[in-house]
Design an enzyme around this catalytic site. Structure first.
Site, PDB file in Angstrom:
ATOM      1  N   SER A   9       0.845  -1.197   0.000  1.00 42.34           N
ATOM      2  CA  SER A   9       0.000   0.000   0.000  1.00 42.34           C
ATOM      3  C   SER A   9       0.876   1.240   0.000  1.00 42.34           C
ATOM      4  O   SER A   9       1.674   1.449   0.923  1.00 42.34           O
ATOM      5  CB  SER A   9      -0.887   0.011   1.241  1.00 42.34           C
ATOM      6  OG  SER A   9      -1.407   1.311   1.432  1.00 42.34           O
ATOM      7  N   HIS A  34      -1.460  -1.383  -4.097  1.00 42.79           N
ATOM      8  CA  HIS A  34      -2.682  -0.980  -3.397  1.00 42.79           C
ATOM      9  C   HIS A  34      -2.682   0.536  -3.215  1.00 42.79           C
ATOM     10  O   HIS A  34      -1.758   1.112  -2.650  1.00 42.79           O
ATOM     11  CB  HIS A  34      -2.747  -1.692  -2.048  1.00 42.79           C
ATOM     12  CG  HIS A  34      -4.029  -1.499  -1.312  1.00 42.79           C
ATOM     13  ND1 HIS A  34      -5.166  -2.232  -1.591  1.00 42.79           N
ATOM     14  CD2 HIS A  34      -4.371  -0.647  -0.311  1.00 42.79           C
ATOM     15  CE1 HIS A  34      -6.144  -1.844  -0.769  1.00 42.79           C
ATOM     16  NE2 HIS A  34      -5.689  -0.875   0.009  1.00 42.79           N
ATOM     17  N   ASP A  36      -4.780   3.725  -1.781  1.00 42.48           N
ATOM     18  CA  ASP A  36      -5.854   4.108  -0.856  1.00 42.48           C
ATOM     19  C   ASP A  36      -6.375   5.503  -1.158  1.00 42.48           C
ATOM     20  O   ASP A  36      -5.659   6.485  -1.007  1.00 42.48           O
ATOM     21  CB  ASP A  36      -5.331   4.053   0.585  1.00 42.48           C
ATOM     22  CG  ASP A  36      -5.122   2.631   1.058  1.00 42.48           C
ATOM     23  OD1 ASP A  36      -6.089   1.849   0.987  1.00 42.48           O
ATOM     24  OD2 ASP A  36      -3.998   2.299   1.475  1.00 42.48           O
ATOM     25  N   MET A  38      -9.023   8.352  -0.129  1.00 47.62           N
ATOM     26  CA  MET A  38      -9.872   8.781   1.003  1.00 47.62           C
ATOM     27  C   MET A  38     -10.386  10.197   0.752  1.00 47.62           C
ATOM     28  O   MET A  38      -9.649  11.042   0.245  1.00 47.62           O
ATOM     29  CB  MET A  38      -9.061   8.759   2.294  1.00 47.62           C
ATOM     30  CG  MET A  38      -8.362   7.434   2.561  1.00 47.62           C
ATOM     31  SD  MET A  38      -7.621   7.394   4.193  1.00 47.62           S
ATOM     32  CE  MET A  38      -6.641   5.891   4.089  1.00 47.62           C
ATOM     33  N   HIS A  67      -8.469   1.231  -3.791  1.00 45.67           N
ATOM     34  CA  HIS A  67      -9.379   1.053  -2.649  1.00 45.67           C
ATOM     35  C   HIS A  67     -10.059   2.393  -2.368  1.00 45.67           C
ATOM     36  O   HIS A  67      -9.445   3.305  -1.820  1.00 45.67           O
ATOM     37  CB  HIS A  67      -8.541   0.561  -1.460  1.00 45.67           C
ATOM     38  CG  HIS A  67      -9.304   0.364  -0.197  1.00 45.67           C
ATOM     39  ND1 HIS A  67      -8.690   0.161   1.019  1.00 45.67           N
ATOM     40  CD2 HIS A  67     -10.637   0.317   0.065  1.00 45.67           C
ATOM     41  CE1 HIS A  67      -9.600   0.011   1.968  1.00 45.67           C
ATOM     42  NE2 HIS A  67     -10.792   0.119   1.410  1.00 45.67           N
ATOM     43  N   MET A  69     -12.131   4.622  -0.344  1.00 48.53           N
ATOM     44  CA  MET A  69     -12.767   4.881   0.958  1.00 48.53           C
ATOM     45  C   MET A  69     -13.454   6.231   0.833  1.00 48.53           C
ATOM     46  O   MET A  69     -13.028   7.229   1.421  1.00 48.53           O
ATOM     47  CB  MET A  69     -11.709   4.860   2.067  1.00 48.53           C
ATOM     48  CG  MET A  69     -11.284   3.446   2.437  1.00 48.53           C
ATOM     49  SD  MET A  69      -9.701   3.389   3.285  1.00 48.53           S
ATOM     50  CE  MET A  69      -8.601   3.435   1.879  1.00 48.53           C
ATOM     51  N   MET A 138     -11.422  -5.472   5.923  1.00 49.11           N
ATOM     52  CA  MET A 138     -10.611  -4.514   6.688  1.00 49.11           C
ATOM     53  C   MET A 138     -10.264  -5.131   8.045  1.00 49.11           C
ATOM     54  O   MET A 138     -11.154  -5.572   8.774  1.00 49.11           O
ATOM     55  CB  MET A 138     -11.372  -3.207   6.920  1.00 49.11           C
ATOM     56  CG  MET A 138     -11.598  -2.348   5.689  1.00 49.11           C
ATOM     57  SD  MET A 138     -10.117  -1.840   4.792  1.00 49.11           S
ATOM     58  CE  MET A 138      -9.099  -1.102   6.060  1.00 49.11           C
ATOM     59  N   PHE A 144      -6.238   5.170   8.243  1.00 52.46           N
ATOM     60  CA  PHE A 144      -4.821   5.434   8.481  1.00 52.46           C
ATOM     61  C   PHE A 144      -3.993   4.163   8.395  1.00 52.46           C
ATOM     62  O   PHE A 144      -4.481   3.077   8.720  1.00 52.46           O
ATOM     63  CB  PHE A 144      -4.629   6.062   9.873  1.00 52.46           C
ATOM     64  CG  PHE A 144      -5.370   7.364  10.020  1.00 52.46           C
ATOM     65  CD1 PHE A 144      -4.798   8.558   9.586  1.00 52.46           C
ATOM     66  CD2 PHE A 144      -6.664   7.380  10.531  1.00 52.46           C
ATOM     67  CE1 PHE A 144      -5.501   9.757   9.679  1.00 52.46           C
ATOM     68  CE2 PHE A 144      -7.378   8.564  10.626  1.00 52.46           C
ATOM     69  CZ  PHE A 144      -6.791   9.763  10.201  1.00 52.46           C
ATOM     70  N   ASP A 176      -6.617  -6.193   4.665  1.00 52.11           N
ATOM     71  CA  ASP A 176      -6.010  -4.859   4.662  1.00 52.11           C
ATOM     72  C   ASP A 176      -6.013  -4.250   6.061  1.00 52.11           C
ATOM     73  O   ASP A 176      -7.067  -4.008   6.630  1.00 52.11           O
ATOM     74  CB  ASP A 176      -6.826  -3.982   3.685  1.00 52.11           C
ATOM     75  CG  ASP A 176      -6.244  -2.602   3.497  1.00 52.11           C
ATOM     76  OD1 ASP A 176      -5.148  -2.330   3.994  1.00 52.11           O
ATOM     77  OD2 ASP A 176      -6.908  -1.788   2.820  1.00 52.11           O
ATOM     78  N   SER A 200       4.438  -2.141   7.245  1.00 53.90           N
ATOM     79  CA  SER A 200       5.453  -3.172   7.510  1.00 53.90           C
ATOM     80  C   SER A 200       6.443  -3.269   6.349  1.00 53.90           C
ATOM     81  O   SER A 200       7.522  -3.832   6.504  1.00 53.90           O
ATOM     82  CB  SER A 200       4.813  -4.520   7.823  1.00 53.90           C
ATOM     83  OG  SER A 200       4.392  -5.158   6.663  1.00 53.90           O
TER      84      SER A 200
HETATM   85  C1  DX5 Z   1      -6.178   1.902   5.790  1.00 51.20           C
HETATM   86  C2  DX5 Z   1      -5.827   1.492   4.388  1.00 51.20           C
HETATM   87  C3  DX5 Z   1      -4.737   0.501   4.298  1.00 51.20           C
HETATM   88  C4  DX5 Z   1      -3.409   0.945   4.852  1.00 51.20           C
HETATM   89  C5  DX5 Z   1      -2.788  -0.266   5.453  1.00 51.20           C
HETATM   90  O1  DX5 Z   1      -7.389   2.557   5.806  1.00 51.20           O
HETATM   91  O2  DX5 Z   1      -6.947   0.954   3.708  1.00 51.20           O
HETATM   92  O3  DX5 Z   1      -4.554   0.055   2.959  1.00 51.20           O
HETATM   93  O4  DX5 Z   1      -2.522   1.481   3.927  1.00 51.20           O
HETATM   94  O5  DX5 Z   1      -1.626   0.134   6.083  1.00 51.20           O
HETATM   95  P1  DX5 Z   1      -0.874  -0.775   7.139  1.00 51.20           P
HETATM   96  O6  DX5 Z   1      -0.372  -1.971   6.418  1.00 51.20           O
HETATM   97  O7  DX5 Z   1       0.199   0.143   7.614  1.00 51.20           O
HETATM   98  O8  DX5 Z   1      -1.872  -1.128   8.203  1.00 51.20           O
HETATM   99 ZN    ZN Z   2      -6.540  -0.019   1.719  1.00 46.72          ZN
END
Ligand code: DX5
Ligand code: ZN
Length: 219
Positions: A9, A34, A36, A38, A67, A69, A138, A144, A176, A200
């Site tokens: 991501s 990936h 994100d 938002m 993704h 959101m 999720m 975040f 995710d 990670s």
């Molecule tokens: C959170 C996102 C995730 C995020 C995951 O709302 O949808 O994709 O980037 O990040 P980590 O792996 O740091 O939890």
């Molecule tokens: Zn995501």
């Protein structure tokens, strides 16, 4: 062991140098990218728009997993499709007609998926499982990166795995939030197919090694 896919991501990447960070994961064998999106309404954070997706598409051959959101995916999905998305995932919790939106996105020629927040049950998406390409579970509250994995989401993965296998649905389970080698193992055991990972990988001292470790999990 069944093959699984890794989707780094870019939420945790360096936004001032996305090209470099994407090249790093692409050259290390990432399967998907990936992304994100938002809107500051569906979740309390604002991130990437279609303009960024269009620009990074020029530098990457990865499968773009977008993704959304956002509260009104029906209004904006097409902009991301035009920008180069290969898969668009929106949320079960939005007011839009999910069946109609899945069919509309698929008609454009790309893949479509639905995501469920931690408080949303598998029952809520049972009727759309036959037509969705991906279910994104999720494992943190969306909004975040860098949050802790919610282990109480594992039964949902198992439940989905059974439903998909028994009915022979053509649908991948993506997880995710808070995925590292340890939590990835738990998700794979429960039946996940695709692992999203932001922090990670990109916050690791050695992102290449971190991605390699995620790719080489044995159960
Ligand atoms: C959170 C996102 C995730 C995020 C995951 O709302 O949808 O994709 O980037 O990040 P980590 O792996 O740091 O939890
Ligand atoms: Zn995501």
């Amino acid at each position: 062991m069944k093959k699984y896919l890794i989707a780094p991501s870019i939420l945790s990447a360096n936004f001032a140098n996305l090209q470099k960070d994407i090249a790093l994961v692409e050259n290390t064998g990432a399967d998907w990218l990936h992304i994100d999106v938002m809107d500051g309404h569906f979740v309390p954070n604002i991130t990437i728009g279609p303009g960024v997706v269009k620009n990074i598409k020029k530098y990457s051959k990865l499968f773009f997993d977008v993704h959304l959101m956002i509260s009104e995916p029906e209004k904006y999905w097409e902009n991301f499709y035009k920008a180069g998305a290969d898969l668009i995932v929106f949320h079960q919790e939005v007011l839009t007609d999910k069946k109609v939106l899945l069919e509309t996105i698929k008609k454009s020629g790309i893949k479509a998926g639905v995501s469920i927040k931690p408080k949303t049950s598998v029952e809520a998406i049972k009727d759309i499982l036959p037509i969705t390409d991906v279910v994104l579970v999720m494992t943190v509250e969306p909004g975040f990166g860098g949050q802790s994995f919610m282990a109480d989401m594992l039964p949902k993965i198992t439940q989905l795995r059974n439903l998909i296998d028994v009915n022979k649905y053509n649908c991948l389970i993506e997880v995710d939030g808070g995925i590292n080698v340890e939590t990835a193992k738990q998700c794979l055991k429960a039946g996940a197919d695709v692992l999203v990972s932001g922090n990670s990988i990109f916050a690791a001292k050695n992102p290449t090694e971190a991605l390699q470790n995620l790719k080489n999990i044995t159960l």
